[in-house]
Write an enzyme that holds these catalytic residues in place. Sequence first.
Site, mmCIF file in Angstrom:
data_model
loop_
_atom_site.group_PDB
_atom_site.id
_atom_site.type_symbol
_atom_site.label_atom_id
_atom_site.label_comp_id
_atom_site.label_asym_id
_atom_site.label_seq_id
_atom_site.Cartn_x
_atom_site.Cartn_y
_atom_site.Cartn_z
ATOM 1 N N ARG A 1 33.254 24.954 45.142
ATOM 2 C CA ARG A 1 33.846 26.292 45.367
ATOM 3 C C ARG A 1 32.806 27.217 46.008
ATOM 4 O O ARG A 1 33.140 28.013 46.891
ATOM 5 C CB ARG A 1 34.363 26.867 44.042
ATOM 6 C CG ARG A 1 35.168 28.141 44.223
ATOM 7 C CD ARG A 1 35.919 28.535 42.979
ATOM 8 N NE ARG A 1 35.033 28.956 41.902
ATOM 9 C CZ ARG A 1 35.452 29.331 40.684
ATOM 10 N NH1 ARG A 1 36.747 29.309 40.403
ATOM 11 N NH2 ARG A 1 34.597 29.704 39.765
ATOM 12 N N ARG B 1 24.171 39.186 61.677
ATOM 13 C CA ARG B 1 23.225 38.487 62.581
ATOM 14 C C ARG B 1 21.823 39.059 62.471
ATOM 15 O O ARG B 1 20.853 38.446 62.868
ATOM 16 C CB ARG B 1 23.701 38.598 64.037
ATOM 17 C CG ARG B 1 24.991 37.848 64.305
ATOM 18 C CD ARG B 1 25.497 38.171 65.680
ATOM 19 N NE ARG B 1 25.588 39.629 65.877
ATOM 20 C CZ ARG B 1 25.935 40.228 66.999
ATOM 21 N NH1 ARG B 1 26.241 39.518 68.056
ATOM 22 N NH2 ARG B 1 25.990 41.538 67.069
ATOM 23 N N LYS C 1 34.511 33.797 46.139
ATOM 24 C CA LYS C 1 33.889 34.471 44.986
ATOM 25 C C LYS C 1 32.719 35.278 45.517
ATOM 26 O O LYS C 1 31.564 34.870 45.459
ATOM 27 C CB LYS C 1 33.439 33.436 43.945
ATOM 28 C CG LYS C 1 34.433 33.333 42.803
ATOM 29 C CD LYS C 1 33.926 32.514 41.656
ATOM 30 C CE LYS C 1 33.212 33.322 40.618
ATOM 31 N NZ LYS C 1 34.028 34.266 39.867
ATOM 32 N N GLU D 1 46.018 38.411 37.626
ATOM 33 C CA GLU D 1 44.977 37.879 36.737
ATOM 34 C C GLU D 1 44.314 39.071 36.067
ATOM 35 O O GLU D 1 44.757 40.210 36.232
ATOM 36 C CB GLU D 1 43.961 37.045 37.529
ATOM 37 C CG GLU D 1 43.270 37.802 38.637
ATOM 38 C CD GLU D 1 42.296 36.963 39.455
ATOM 39 O OE1 GLU D 1 41.990 35.817 39.090
ATOM 40 O OE2 GLU D 1 41.840 37.483 40.483
#
Length: 291
Positions: free
Chosen positions: A50, A103, A150, A183
Amino acid sequence: MKIYLDGKLVEKEDAKISVFDHGLLYGDGIFEGIRAYNGRVFRLKEHLDRLWSSAKAINIKIPIQQKDMEKAVIKTLLTNKLCDAYIRLVVTRGSGDLGLDPRKCITPPSIIIITDNISLYPEELYEKGMDVITVSTRRIKQDSLSPNIKSLNYLNNILAKMEAIRSGVMEAIMLNAEGYVVECTGDNIFLMKNGVLYTPPGSEGALIGITRDAVIELAKNKLKIPVREERVSIYNVYTSDECFLTGTAAEIIPVVSADSREIADGSPGKTTVKLIKEFKNLTRLTGTPIK
Ligand code: PMP
């Protein structure tokens, strides 16, 4: 306590990164929360997969191989003599200038591994169950930021958590832009109704939690309960037979009221208690050994 920082294990006091790091300046980075139980790291490969997917999605090239990250996690645990721990793995974009432009980050991404113990909620709530409320802060729409990245950008969840705390409870149910349950601030949500286990699907904006996956497997394979990843409304929560939350830090915690509506009789549900037991067995008997 030693912290892994860019290939070295250093004392906590010496674990410092630049104030120009874009993880600090812009939340430009990713993380994982992982747990070790009884000398084994639970679903380490899944967490690292993940992490690598999060990195891919925001175009960060993690400067080490996944196998070496696995070794780094284990080495950090061994150095700190930890068999049971919470592990926080952070990868930032690296140091740049004060502009957003990634960058301009000229250093390689920073890798930080912190091992410690945390308990997200007081121990007694795992027995008694927890009260939650629905908050006004909505989960970020997935067409703006995929919940599966995440990222270090948790302000939305922090604002939701602040609302919950202000109302005297420890966790918040977050809705999506359409008003459906997604959630909580650091956990996935499950409901039991008429013998079926429900949880909102990723398409509603939920993170596909690793604990969520484990609970779905346990429910299907061990308890032989049908599981449906389906849209859930707050009405479904109020009228459920059981409700609980899952997460690496939270593990499985029963919810006994939502917005002052008692869930069923206001005590942890039977299936929830069974799943807690099964999850304990699973975490203690499986996982990558620390050796
Ligand atoms: N949702 C959110 C927003 C989270 O931060 C977490 C914790 N990582 C979870 C759900 C649960 O995921 P996992 O079981 O993988 O820890």
